[in-house]
Design an enzyme around this catalytic site. Structure first.
Site, short mmCIF file in Angstrom:
data_model
loop_
_atom_site.label_atom_id
_atom_site.label_comp_id
_atom_site.label_asym_id
_atom_site.label_seq_id
_atom_site.Cartn_x
_atom_site.Cartn_y
_atom_site.Cartn_z
N GLU A 163 0.80 -1.24 0.00
CA GLU A 163 0.00 0.00 0.00
C GLU A 163 0.83 1.28 0.00
OE1 GLU A 163 -2.78 -0.31 3.24
OE2 GLU A 163 -3.84 -2.00 2.32
N GLU B 87 -5.88 -10.94 -1.56
CA GLU B 87 -6.70 -10.80 -0.33
C GLU B 87 -8.19 -10.75 -0.67
OE1 GLU B 87 -5.37 -7.60 2.20
OE2 GLU B 87 -3.26 -7.92 1.69
C1 XIL Z 1 -6.25 -6.91 8.34
C2 XIL Z 1 -6.57 -8.15 9.18
O1 XIL Z 1 -7.44 -8.97 8.44
C3 XIL Z 1 -7.20 -7.74 10.48
O2 XIL Z 1 -7.34 -8.88 11.33
C4 XIL Z 1 -6.37 -6.69 11.18
O3 XIL Z 1 -7.04 -6.24 12.32
C5 XIL Z 1 -6.08 -5.53 10.26
O4 XIL Z 1 -5.48 -5.98 9.07
N1 XIL Z 1 -4.97 -5.05 3.76
C6 XIL Z 1 -3.93 -5.83 4.19
C7 XIL Z 1 -4.14 -6.78 5.32
O5 XIL Z 1 -2.87 -5.84 3.55
O6 XIL Z 1 -2.97 -6.98 6.08
C8 XIL Z 1 -5.26 -6.31 6.23
O7 XIL Z 1 -5.50 -7.32 7.21
C9 XIL Z 1 -6.50 -6.03 5.41
C10 XIL Z 1 -6.25 -4.94 4.41
#
Ligand code: XIL
Length: 378
Positions: free
Chosen positions: A171, A287
């Site tokens: 990001e 994701e």
């Molecule tokens: C999220 C997790 O799923 C949660 O459990 C945590 O509280 C916050 O982070 N983008 C990403 C991930 O790259 O690491 C994030 O994961 C979701 C958004």
């Protein structure tokens, strides 16, 4: 001193002592084709369907849930060919103090993956979020480079040779911050300037030379001005990295999708993916989930709408041959970050993932399976 010279002269303190986990390497001996699917309705697992097309399918997992919940662990083993820790490799988890590392949960997860013949992704080495409380007291312009390189060197060295791919930087693009290069004004950018990105990739390549090194980003999927600006920023960043021969091998696209969002333009999106592929980079969907926050309450209808979003998106991305990995952010609705971040106003449980909260395959599972079955082999 260029980056390589700098990294070659950087001492990785104690790296040898950290390699106590043995010499297991991926791909492990037990192939996914030897496992059978037992969760939910009949039919081959997503992992097997993906593998048949030269793809990898897997999910984000939680170590504590794997330990406590045998049904969840079995579903992960049954459906996945690759795992990624949802949180267990974030700075907030593995850096309790400036001079200390805590690898217990991450060690457990990679050991679980190897035991069950699953590949393993590392996520994330550099991110503006999930930084530990001490970070802002300790890290500044004078020491940020050494701390960044030391972190990456230690983490990648510990698991070197056992990791399929690393999300090296997560990001880094955020057009709303107003910079011409569309980069996010993160602590790393403020301390080191835009070159922190290539610094991170060189450090990861040095410590784990066989892993696929990934730049991962979010909100690039839709035909909206915001997502279009992010696509432009990401593409420019990738072009610059590739032009400078930085060791980067793939783009990760998070794909946290919205069930109610109609502004998905497969042509605009796939032309972005093809431009990335033309740079010689692979593309991983890292994701994926589909929030049902604003969809109707009726479960049958809701599941159909979520499934359609999975199918339309995957049909579009799988038409691009550079797309090699599809990961969902979780596998079962029993454990999803969207429970907390995107709850429904009617109070009903959210249903964003392939399996329901009893580990039964849903229409979203069938949509992913059908998209894999329809994909051209790569
Ligand atoms: C999220 C997790 O799923 C949660 O459990 C945590 O509280 C916050 O982070 N983008 C990403 C991930 O790259 O690491 C994030 O994961 C979701 C958004």
């Amino acid at each position: 001193m260029d980056r390589r010279t700098f990294l070659n002269t950087t001492t990785v303190l104690g790296a040898g002592a950290l390699l106590g986990m043995g010499a297991l390497r991926w791909p492990p001996d037990v192939g996914i084709a030897e496992r059978t699917a037992s969760s939910g309705v009949d039919g081959e697992s997503l992992a097997i369907r993906a593998e048949r097309k030269g793809l990898l399918y897997g999910a984000a997992v939680n170590w504590s849930r794997l330990l406590d919940d045998p049904a969840y662990a079995q579903a992960i083993i049954d459906e996945c060919g690759i795992l990624v820790p949802e949180n267990e490799l974030k700075w907030s988890r593995i850096r309790p103090g400036p001079a200390t590392f805590e690898f217990h949960a991450a060690d457990g997860l990679i050991g679980f993956a190897e035991e069950h013949g699953l590949r393993f992704r590392g996520h994330p080495l550099v991110w503006h979020a999930a930084l530990p409380p001490w970070f802002h007291e300790v890290v500044g312009p004078a020491n940020a480079e050494a701390i960044l390189v030391d972190h990456i060197s230690r983490v990648c060295t510990r698991y070197s040779g056992r990791v399929h791919s690393w999300d090296v930087v997560n990001e880094a693009i955020y057009p709303a911050h107003g910079r011409a290069d569309r980069m996010r004004v993160s602590p790393w950018l403020e301390f080191l300037g835009p070159d922190y990105v290539e610094l991170a990739f060189y450090a990861a390549a040095e410590a784990d030379p066989d892993a696929v090194l990934v730049y991962n980003d979010t909100r690039v999927d839709y035909a909206t001005p915001e997502h279009a600006a992010r696509r432009e920023g990401v593409l420019r960043l990738l072009e610059n990295l590739v032009a400078s021969n930085v060791p980067i091998h793939a783009l990760g696209i998070q794909a946290h999708l919205w069930g109610h969002e109609s502004r998905f333009d497969p042509d605009a999106f796939t032309s972005f993916l093809r431009a990335v592929g033309d740079l010689g980079l692979d593309i991983y969907i890292t994701e994926m989930d589909v929030t049902d926050q604003r969809l109707p309450g009726d479960i049958t209808r809701r599941d159909q709408l979520v499934a359609k979003v999975y199918r339309d998106y995957l049909d579009a991305v799988l038409a691009v041959e550079s797309v090699k990995v599809i990961m969902t952010w979780g596998l079962s609705d029993r454990y999803t970050w969207l429970k907390g971040t995107r709850p429904r106003r009617d109070g009903r449980a959210v249903r964003p993932l392939p399996l329901d909260d009893r580990m039964v395959r849903k229409p979203a599972w069938a949509a992913i399976a059908a998209a894999f079955d329809a994909a051209r082999p790569r």
